[in-house]
Design a protein around this motif. Structure first.
Motif, PDB file in Angstrom:
ATOM      1  N   TYR A  71      -3.836   2.464   5.995  1.00 59.28           N
ATOM      2  CA  TYR A  71      -3.451   3.793   5.496  1.00 59.28           C
ATOM      3  C   TYR A  71      -1.955   3.890   5.229  1.00 59.28           C
ATOM      4  O   TYR A  71      -1.526   4.621   4.326  1.00 59.28           O
ATOM      5  N   ALA A  72      -1.159   3.144   5.974  1.00 55.53           N
ATOM      6  CA  ALA A  72       0.284   3.124   5.712  1.00 55.53           C
ATOM      7  C   ALA A  72       0.572   2.585   4.321  1.00 55.53           C
ATOM      8  O   ALA A  72       1.381   3.149   3.566  1.00 55.53           O
ATOM      9  N   ILE A  73      -0.069   1.487   3.971  1.00 54.13           N
ATOM     10  CA  ILE A  73       0.127   0.878   2.650  1.00 54.13           C
ATOM     11  C   ILE A  73      -0.232   1.869   1.549  1.00 54.13           C
ATOM     12  O   ILE A  73       0.518   2.072   0.590  1.00 54.13           O
ATOM     13  N   LEU A  74      -1.377   2.522   1.709  1.00 57.73           N
ATOM     14  CA  LEU A  74      -1.868   3.409   0.663  1.00 57.73           C
ATOM     15  C   LEU A  74      -1.108   4.724   0.609  1.00 57.73           C
ATOM     16  O   LEU A  74      -1.037   5.368  -0.442  1.00 57.73           O
ATOM     17  N   LYS A  75      -0.513   5.147   1.725  1.00 59.42           N
ATOM     18  CA  LYS A  75       0.319   6.356   1.712  1.00 59.42           C
ATOM     19  C   LYS A  75       1.569   6.172   0.859  1.00 59.42           C
ATOM     20  O   LYS A  75       2.143   7.137   0.361  1.00 59.42           O
ATOM     21  N   LEU A  76       2.001   4.920   0.710  1.00 58.67           N
ATOM     22  CA  LEU A  76       3.185   4.609  -0.104  1.00 58.67           C
ATOM     23  C   LEU A  76       2.858   4.510  -1.596  1.00 58.67           C
ATOM     24  O   LEU A  76       3.775   4.402  -2.415  1.00 58.67           O
ATOM     25  N   GLY A  77       1.576   4.532  -1.918  1.00 60.90           N
ATOM     26  CA  GLY A  77       1.201   4.237  -3.296  1.00 60.90           C
ATOM     27  C   GLY A  77       1.207   2.750  -3.559  1.00 60.90           C
ATOM     28  O   GLY A  77       1.117   2.307  -4.707  1.00 60.90           O
ATOM     29  N   ALA A  78       1.339   1.965  -2.491  1.00 63.45           N
ATOM     30  CA  ALA A  78       1.246   0.511  -2.611  1.00 63.45           C
ATOM     31  C   ALA A  78      -0.228   0.115  -2.700  1.00 63.45           C
ATOM     32  O   ALA A  78      -1.128   0.947  -2.594  1.00 63.45           O
ATOM     33  N   VAL A  79      -0.478  -1.178  -2.888  1.00 62.95           N
ATOM     34  CA  VAL A  79      -1.832  -1.687  -3.117  1.00 62.95           C
ATOM     35  C   VAL A  79      -2.228  -2.572  -1.947  1.00 62.95           C
ATOM     36  O   VAL A  79      -1.474  -3.469  -1.552  1.00 62.95           O
TER      37      VAL A  79
END
Length: 511
Positions: A71-79
């Motif tokens: 969820y941390a990755i996706l909260k950044l808009g990262a993939v």
């Protein structure tokens, strides 16, 4: 529906607060904790120049840290690039390099050999188990400073969220690109069909890196469920969790249910809290499905999905009609059809076997860096060619026959291993079975069955052959039967027929 996958945990933290979200390795994390910790990690990643569009890999067994990092990755808009736990370091490194990942989260024992395979300095290695040479500690990312607002602004549902690699049965695996919309839609529609709510507790040993396990995780977070997460499947531990946490749902692949049925301790545990179970990954005999329902006292909902869909494509509704042996009907907003194998661009009539094809908002955006492979998988009209042989009945229920690549052709006749496996598993001495084609000079291929016997039961192979003769056409009866202690499986528990086939071919080659 939320704008991004990372927003799921934030919204649930607002709704469910201190309710337990995850239980892993004997420790519980609340929705509020998951949201706060994933924001902490997101902020630390941003300080390390990870941002919108950056790719970050995950390479570890199931654990709370995996969920937090996801969820941390996706909260950044990262993939996010979830890696199959069974990949060797060179295989994992191929995927990391292929998708241009800038960082890898994982277990220290997984990351240490990976360190020597990746270019030093280009890819950050962040360990859930502690720091090492050239490896950062996940704990160092759990800062308590001033945390920004997450998810970040500007993430669109149509942005890339996930690159999930296929199993790569031939050549290198391909990275299926999935949008936030695909994951969110799959999560929402699966939850709707299965009536998942905050009153549910789900027990799962499905890897979060696998699309099935990923949807189990996301639906638990989205619906306010409690997810009791196991790093590996072990029958007694699963039964204990169902009893101790009064689980309402268990989710698994057929082999997991076979192990549960074969466990002498099954009757010692109270599993009466279960209200439904799900099964996917491979076909399962209707005989075994009925046995599971009788022993566990809950309906078994079959489902079907694939990496290129980010989860499910079809399943059954909890309160709607169900048919054992069927993978159900398409999820809402999806369409399914059976393409004729006889007529180009034709649709197979009801009951006729053809290729299952899916169309809708959960289908992948394409294979990363592989336009030719994408064009082969998705036609001009948007239909995803799944490679599964299936048929559809008059009511629209879909029945998977087998994988096209696993079909055995003996003397010009088509044999579907799944059909033979279903019959074999009806025999009272058989716990699990796998069928593959082995080379034969006269008939091209012959069917060979590998059988795992039930605990404490003597397996009579001649008796099994006779059992098959009563239920199958003569050309379908396995020509060889080998009793084995276990069958090779993927990290999600799916039986690997190709390993059995490769072993047979290798053994027959001259030394």
């Amino acid at each position: 529906m939320e704008q991004s996958v990372g927003a799921l945990v934030t919204r649930s933290a607002q709704r469910f607060g201190d309710k337990t979200a995850i239980v892993a390795d004997g420790k519980a994390w609340s929705f509020r904790q998951l949201d706060s910790l994933s924001s902490n990690v997101a902020d630390s990643l941003r300080e390390r120049d990870v941002g919108k569009g950056s790719v970050v890999s995950l390479y570890s067994p199931n654990c709370a840290q995996w969920v937090i990092a996801y969820y941390a990755i996706l909260k950044l808009g990262a993939v996010v690039n979830p890696l199959n736990l069974m990949l060797t370091p060179p295989e994992a490194a191929y995927a990391v390099n292929d998708c241009n990942a800038v960082a890898v989260f994982g277990s220290l024992e997984k990351l240490v050999p990976l360190r020597d395979t990746l270019g030093a300095g280009r890819v950050r290695l962040i360990s859930f188990g502690g720091p090492g040479a050239s490896i950062e500690s996940f704990d160092d990312l759990l800062t308590d400073g001033e945390i920004g607002s997450f998810p970040v602004e500007g993430i669109s549902p149509d942005d890339l969220s996930t690159i999930g690699y296929t199993s790569g049965t031939t050549g290198h695996p391909k990275g299926a690109m999935l949008s936030h919309r695909a994951i969110l839609m799959n999560t929402a529609m699966t939850s709707t069909f299965h009536i998942r709510t905050e009153h549910d507790t789900v027990v799962s040993a499905l890897p979060c890196s696998h699309v099935y396990g990923n949807i189990v995780m996301n639906s638990a977070i989205a619906c306010g469920m409690t997810l009791v997460l196991h790093a590996v499947f072990e029958a007694k531990a699963i039964l204990a969790s169902i009893e101790n946490y009064r689980a309402t749902i268990f989710e698994g692949v057929p082999t997991m249910y076979m192990y549960l049925l074969n466990a002498p301790e099954l009757g010692d545990y109270d599993v009466s809290s279960l209200t439904r179970c799900t099964v996917g990954g491979q076909t399962m005999s209707t005989y075994k499905m009925r046995e599971v329902e009788a022993r566990l006292g809950a309906p078994l909902l079959e489902l079907w999905g694939m990496t290129e869909l980010g989860g499910l494509g079809t399943t059954h509704s909890l309160y709607g009609p169900r048919k054992h042996g069927s993978i159900g009907i398409p999820l809402p907003f999806l369409s399914a059809r059976i393409a004729s194998l006889k007529i180009p661009s034709g649709i197979a009539p009801a009951g006729e076997v053809g290729e299952l094809q899916i169309k809708g908002p959960v289908t992948m955006m394409g294979y990363f860096g592989r336009p030719e492979a994408t064009a082969e998988a998705i036609d001009r009209d948007g239909w995803l060619h799944t490679g599964d042989l299936a048929c559809m009945d008059e009511e629209g229920f879909i029945f998977v026959v087998d994988r096209m690549k696993d079909m055995v052709i003996t003397g010009g006749y088509n044999i579907y291993p799944a059909e033979l496996e279903r019959v074999l598993c009806e025999h009272p001495a058989v716990a699990m079975a796998a069928v593959v084609g082995i080379p034969d000079e006269t008939k091209g291929e012959l069917a060979k069955a590998f059988i795992v016997g039930k605990s404490g039961v003597q397996v009579d192979t001649d008796g099994i052959v006779e059992f098959c003769r009563q239920k199958l056409a003569a050309y379908k009866v396995p020509r060889f039967i080998e009793v084995v202690d276990d069958l090779p499986k993927t990290s999600s528990g799916k039986i690997l027929r190709r390993e059995l086939r490769l072993r047979e071919v290798t053994q027959k080659q001259p030394s």
